[in-house]
Enzyme design. Sequence first.
Site, PDB file in Angstrom:
ATOM      1  N   GLY A 154      75.886  31.496   6.120  1.00 48.35           N
ATOM      2  CA  GLY A 154      75.513  32.199   7.292  1.00 48.35           C
ATOM      3  C   GLY A 154      75.411  31.781   8.552  1.00 48.35           C
ATOM      4  N   LEU A 159      77.009  32.883  11.256  1.00 52.07           N
ATOM      5  CA  LEU A 159      78.283  32.992  11.244  1.00 52.07           C
ATOM      6  C   LEU A 159      79.105  32.436  12.764  1.00 52.07           C
ATOM      7  CD1 LEU A 159      78.894  35.914   9.037  1.00 52.07           C
ATOM      8  CD2 LEU A 159      78.858  33.432   8.461  1.00 52.07           C
ATOM      9  N   HIS A 193      83.694  30.408  10.638  1.00 46.99           N
ATOM     10  CA  HIS A 193      83.786  31.129   9.202  1.00 46.99           C
ATOM     11  C   HIS A 193      84.869  32.269   9.588  1.00 46.99           C
ATOM     12  CE1 HIS A 193      79.386  29.583   9.436  1.00 46.99           C
ATOM     13  NE2 HIS A 193      80.003  29.293   8.310  1.00 46.99           N
ATOM     14  N   GLN A 196      71.875  22.311  -2.699  1.00 50.22           N
ATOM     15  CA  GLN A 196      72.688  21.407  -1.973  1.00 50.22           C
ATOM     16  C   GLN A 196      71.986  20.784  -1.212  1.00 50.22           C
ATOM     17  OE1 GLN A 196      75.375  24.797  -0.836  1.00 50.22           O
ATOM     18  NE2 GLN A 196      75.757  23.492   1.064  1.00 50.22           N
ATOM     19  N   GLY A 237      86.418  25.635   4.708  1.00 50.75           N
ATOM     20  CA  GLY A 237      87.332  25.038   5.678  1.00 50.75           C
ATOM     21  C   GLY A 237      87.471  23.452   5.417  1.00 50.75           C
ATOM     22  N   GLN A 238      88.616  23.094   6.327  1.00 48.44           N
ATOM     23  CA  GLN A 238      88.963  21.477   6.278  1.00 48.44           C
ATOM     24  C   GLN A 238      87.999  20.837   6.919  1.00 48.44           C
ATOM     25  OE1 GLN A 238      91.307  19.736   5.073  1.00 48.44           O
ATOM     26  NE2 GLN A 238      90.886  17.809   5.957  1.00 48.44           N
ATOM     27  N   MET A 272      83.025  23.331  15.335  1.00 51.38           N
ATOM     28  CA  MET A 272      82.088  24.391  15.188  1.00 51.38           C
ATOM     29  C   MET A 272      81.408  24.139  14.049  1.00 51.38           C
ATOM     30  SD  MET A 272      83.864  27.687  16.672  1.00 51.38           S
ATOM     31  CE  MET A 272      84.464  27.927  18.122  1.00 51.38           C
ATOM     32  N   SER A 326      77.248  25.561  11.950  1.00 54.44           N
ATOM     33  CA  SER A 326      75.897  26.299  12.348  1.00 54.44           C
ATOM     34  C   SER A 326      74.843  25.391  12.824  1.00 54.44           C
ATOM     35  CB  SER A 326      75.358  26.845  10.890  1.00 54.44           C
ATOM     36  OG  SER A 326      76.359  27.679  10.403  1.00 54.44           O
ATOM     37  N   ARG A 327      74.968  24.049  12.377  1.00 53.80           N
ATOM     38  CA  ARG A 327      74.142  22.906  12.740  1.00 53.80           C
ATOM     39  C   ARG A 327      74.141  22.709  14.074  1.00 53.80           C
ATOM     40  NH1 ARG A 327      74.812  21.097   7.135  1.00 53.80           N
ATOM     41  NH2 ARG A 327      72.893  21.454   6.212  1.00 53.80           N
TER      42      ARG A 327
HETATM   43  P1  AMP Z   1      79.022  26.892   5.883  1.00 54.38           P
HETATM   44  O1  AMP Z   1      78.463  27.903   6.199  1.00 54.38           O
HETATM   45  O2  AMP Z   1      78.671  25.870   6.842  1.00 54.38           O
HETATM   46  O3  AMP Z   1      78.615  26.340   4.523  1.00 54.38           O
HETATM   47  O4  AMP Z   1      80.622  26.926   5.883  1.00 54.38           O
HETATM   48  C1  AMP Z   1      81.193  27.837   5.205  1.00 54.38           C
HETATM   49  C2  AMP Z   1      82.617  27.626   5.116  1.00 54.38           C
HETATM   50  O5  AMP Z   1      83.079  27.839   6.428  1.00 54.38           O
HETATM   51  C3  AMP Z   1      83.066  26.338   4.743  1.00 54.38           C
HETATM   52  O6  AMP Z   1      84.125  26.243   3.744  1.00 54.38           O
HETATM   53  C4  AMP Z   1      83.154  25.526   5.804  1.00 54.38           C
HETATM   54  O7  AMP Z   1      83.860  24.542   5.402  1.00 54.38           O
HETATM   55  C5  AMP Z   1      83.844  26.513   6.828  1.00 54.38           C
HETATM   56  N1  AMP Z   1      83.560  25.964   8.034  1.00 54.38           N
HETATM   57  C6  AMP Z   1      82.539  25.661   8.809  1.00 54.38           C
HETATM   58  N2  AMP Z   1      82.680  25.257   9.973  1.00 54.38           N
HETATM   59  C7  AMP Z   1      84.125  25.327  10.185  1.00 54.38           C
HETATM   60  C8  AMP Z   1      85.031  25.149  11.204  1.00 54.38           C
HETATM   61  N3  AMP Z   1      84.564  24.630  12.304  1.00 54.38           N
HETATM   62  N4  AMP Z   1      86.104  25.592  11.223  1.00 54.38           N
HETATM   63  C9  AMP Z   1      86.641  26.177   9.992  1.00 54.38           C
HETATM   64  N5  AMP Z   1      85.970  26.171   9.143  1.00 54.38           N
HETATM   65  C10 AMP Z   1      84.612  26.056   9.070  1.00 54.38           C
END
Ligand code: AMP
Length: 278
Positions: free
Chosen positions: A28, A30, A34, A58, A144-145, A181, A183-184
Amino acid sequence: MYLAKTISEARAFRRQNIGTWGLVPTMGALHQGHLSLVKHARAETDFVAVSIFVNPTQFAAGGDFDKYPRTLERDLEFLKPYAVDLVFAPSNAEMYPPNFQTYVTVEEIAQPLEGAMRPGHFRGVATVVSKLFHIVQPDRAYFGQKDAQQVAVLKQMVRDLNFPLEIVVGETMREENGLAMSSRNAYLSSAEHDAASVLYRALCAARDAYLRGERNGEALRAEMREVLSQESRAQVDYVSAADPLTLQELDEIKNGALLSLAVRFGATRLIDNILVGA
Ligand code: AMP
């Protein structure tokens, strides 16, 4: 867009909608990173599910689980224009009921880098993603990479445990100053946000050295350290030039490298990476 808060609701909706399914797991808060994964899924599968769950297993004890941003209403608004079919947003009790005691542990690939800095992190990730895969049963799952080791760990898990799906990797979305980008990023003060552009500058400096012909892993790590040292707010957890498949540190780069780093700004820990030659 159907909002399922329970596993049985998600399963029932999944069963009623026959076709290929894409899943974008998220915690979330977002952002465009995302969203790029959602768009990728939308283009490739008949139905798109987004999960929103801040996964307690985690996070380390004393980590940022409690303060992690939770913005479900805003996230639902954010997703509305993108024709998402299912949002799965379960509670902790739904995902981890009393007496929960089964975990998924991926071994070697989860040890270095983030695994070394965050013991238990990938066990929590692999466990929750396994559960999401069983609940949503996607044909494709989008990650995401930006979280390169997470991708490597989950690809290993999918292979080893025969999940009948493909992992698709989306490129890292960045802010104007190069900061990946996340969320943190919301935790950063405006001065820290500016300063945090140093992560991408460090990665680009190492990439440029690679493109000029530098193939010594330590020289590339030194290049990143040098750029990071120019930003007094940056506290470096690690810099790495590793094999893209095994994630082991490289002395000499023959088949490309994953350049990655983890840097703290105050209490906020940021990671980023780029691939060279792979
Ligand atoms: P998270 O909500 O941070 O657990 O991320 C959810 C998904 O979004 C994960 O697969 C992340 O690798 C991907 N993600 C997070 N930040 C980015 C970004 N800046 N660009 C592309 N994918 C991202």
